[in-house]
Design an enzyme around this catalytic site. Structure first.
Site, PDB file in Angstrom:
ATOM      1  N   ASP A 176       3.930   0.686  -2.598  1.00 45.28           N
ATOM      2  CA  ASP A 176       4.742   1.432  -2.489  1.00 45.28           C
ATOM      3  C   ASP A 176       5.350   1.881  -3.952  1.00 45.28           C
ATOM      4  OD1 ASP A 176       7.554   2.657  -2.798  1.00 45.28           O
ATOM      5  OD2 ASP A 176       7.839   1.988  -0.944  1.00 45.28           O
ATOM      6  N   HIS A 177       4.807   3.113  -4.259  1.00 50.71           N
ATOM      7  CA  HIS A 177       4.438   3.310  -5.858  1.00 50.71           C
ATOM      8  C   HIS A 177       6.000   3.286  -6.358  1.00 50.71           C
ATOM      9  CE1 HIS A 177       5.627   7.575  -4.694  1.00 50.71           C
ATOM     10  NE2 HIS A 177       5.662   7.825  -6.086  1.00 50.71           N
ATOM     11  N   HIS A 239      10.101   3.965   0.553  1.00 54.32           N
ATOM     12  CA  HIS A 239      10.801   3.983  -0.696  1.00 54.32           C
ATOM     13  C   HIS A 239      12.299   3.829  -0.464  1.00 54.32           C
ATOM     14  CE1 HIS A 239       7.216   5.567  -1.530  1.00 54.32           C
ATOM     15  NE2 HIS A 239       7.364   7.052  -1.392  1.00 54.32           N
TER      16      HIS A 239
END
Ligand code: BG6
Length: 486
Positions: A176-177, A239
């Site tokens: 999950d960047h 996110h």
């Protein structure tokens, strides 16, 4: 940390590889975190030669290299294999290449696999890696999986089962960047290194929490993907809920991946599953219509390339989540995210309760803002005294902000996250228990929306979403703190 490793990238000709992975690997190489004992195998369907692949890598890192020689030396570690993920023969070739490079680079059998392609192939790849003995139990073996992790609970569970056939949960790193972003990681510091905040980080002092992920861009070239996904799956399931878990978790026993994960998972498990009436009230969906901003014309979402002209897909979502914990019971965690909004901005506002006023006027709440991007930092709004003979209150703000990403001080999320994987640190990755709980909740909202029992609100390009999103907060006696268009 072991910098001895053979990295295999599935999807090596893709956009993510060029924009993120090669530059991130290069920065790790430049900072000495990848030594001469590493090689990268790129795979994709196209029939590229090693020379051509090297040139792609050199181009991707051109702005970062100190000299053409340095870029070329780095690129010489890259090998290419044209690969059909369904074809067993190709995995046999891959194993040979893997073994050869392991010898050549003395990588001690350490292997890192990066799945950066259409998710429907993840299971097939994992299965073949195991059956063809590429995953052979020698050295470390870690798997990085790009999002989306499923499109609902059923598909996510199936994917998870498929991955578990070849890897243990501890070897799977779900990206999950946002968890690699500097300020999201700073939440640990602000909460657990400052008694000042930790003591008031609860329902006695916090009135509500507001999470905004605003984007100015539309869906760009991703209409095909996005129209199947929508904002809820694209930004909220992952996110938004990950960020919420960091804000809502209790203090972990220690700063270890196990203790942090244990507390995060508790938040996910305590997410309130609203009944149907609350689902209708608490979650708002919207879609952008055409419009003109500062003289520039923008097309509607439905006119975007590869989008169904009658699409009911949401490009905006906002809502209120609740966490049934002693710390946060009944405190709304409002969120909103959307495309074609006023400006790009990711931030969190923690809105505190206010004391009774002795000044004959209402007191504005203290608000702690965590600025995640494009600027990074914190600000705290307070009530002060206006300068002058008379006593009257005036707002003031303590501000600490940097544009660290622009100045290069903050690493790219992918660089940080790959560094973490090399260190076997899964703190900033999504655990299956978190993914499962988030899908349970998201599926309910999707189901209601599919039945079309709630409106899909249109909103103008350049706004902060439909009015319904503002009304939602007013129902709770709150207001969005961040209003870039005011
Ligand atoms: C991705 C979404 O996960 O995050 C995109 O798929 C979105 O739709 C992107 O644009 C936003 O990320 P960032 O880092 O640019 O804020």
């Amino acid at each position: 940390m072991s910098s001895k490793v053979i990295v295999t990238i599935f999807g090596a000709s893709g956009d993510l590889a060029k924009r993120k992975l090669y530059p991130s690997l290069f920065r790790l190489y430049k900072s000495g975190n990848l030594s001469k004992h590493f090689a990268v195998i790129g795979t994709a369907r196209r029939p590229w030669s090693k020379e051509y692949f090297e040139s792609v890598v050199v181009e991707a890192i051109a702005d970062l290299a100190d000299s053409p020689e340095q870029a070329q030396e780095f690129a010489s570690h890259f090998y290419y294999q044209s690969h059909d993920v369904q074809d067993t023969e190709h995995y046999i070739e891959l194993r040979k290449l893997q073994n050869r490079l392991n010898e050549q680079y003395q990588a001690e059998h350490n292997k890192l696999f990066f799945l950066s392609m259409a998710p429907q192939f993840f299971g097939t790849i994992a299965k073949h890696l195991k059956s063809e003995n590429i995953v052979d139990g020698k050295g470390f073996e870690r798997l990085i999986v790009e999002k989306p992790f499923g499109t609902d609970l059923a598909t996510a569970s199936q994917l998870n089962e498929e991955l578990l056939a070849a890897f243990d949960e501890e070897q799977i790193f779900r990206i999950d960047h946002y968890l690699g972003k500097e300020m999201i990681q700073s939440i640990f510091a602000i909460r657990f290194a400052n008694l000042l905040f930790e003591n008031i980080w609860n329902r006695d002092y916090i009135d509500n929490v507001q999470i905004t992920f605003a984007e100015k861009l539309g869906v760009e070239e991703r209409g095909g993907y996005y129209d199947q996904s929508g904002a809820l799956r694209d930004m909220v399931q992952n996110h938004t809920l990950q960020l919420l878990s960091l804000l809502a978790m209790d203090k972990p026993k220690s700063f270890s991946k196990e203790d942090i994960r244990a507390e995060k998972v508790k938040v996910f498990e305590r997410l309130v599953q609203p009944d149907k009436e609350d689902l209708k009230r608490f979650f708002i969906r919207g879609q952008y219509k055409s419009g003109t901003v500062k003289g520039k014309k923008y097309i509607s979402y439905r006119s975007e390339p590869n989008v169904n002209p009658d699409s009911m897909t949401e490009t905006f979502v906002s809502g209120a989540f609740f966490v049934n914990s002693d710390r946060f019971r009944d405190v709304p965690f409002f969120f909103r995210t959307g495309k074609r909004l006023t400006e790009k901005g990711t931030l969190v506002n923690i809105v505190f309760k206010q004391m009774e006023s002795i000044f004959g006027e209402e007191l504005a709440p203290n608000v702690l803002t965590i600025h995640i991007q494009p600027t990074e930092g914190f600000s705290l709004s307070m009530n002060g005294k206006e300068v002058g003979e008379r006593f009257s209150l005036a707002p003031l703000s303590l501000d600490y902000r940097t544009d660290a990403t622009a100045s290069g001080a903050s690493p790219d999320p992918y660089e940080k996250l790959i560094f973490d994987v090399l260190n076997n640190d899964s703190t900033n990755f999504s655990h299956w228990d978190e993914v499962r709980s988030s899908w349970e909740l998201i599926d309910q909202i999707e189901e209601l929306w599919r039945s079309n029992e709630v409106p899909l609100h249109e909103y103008p390009v350049g706004s902060m979403g439909p009015d319904a999103s503002f009304e939602l907060l007013r129902e709770f006696g709150a207001d969005w703190q961040w209003s870039p268009n005011k």
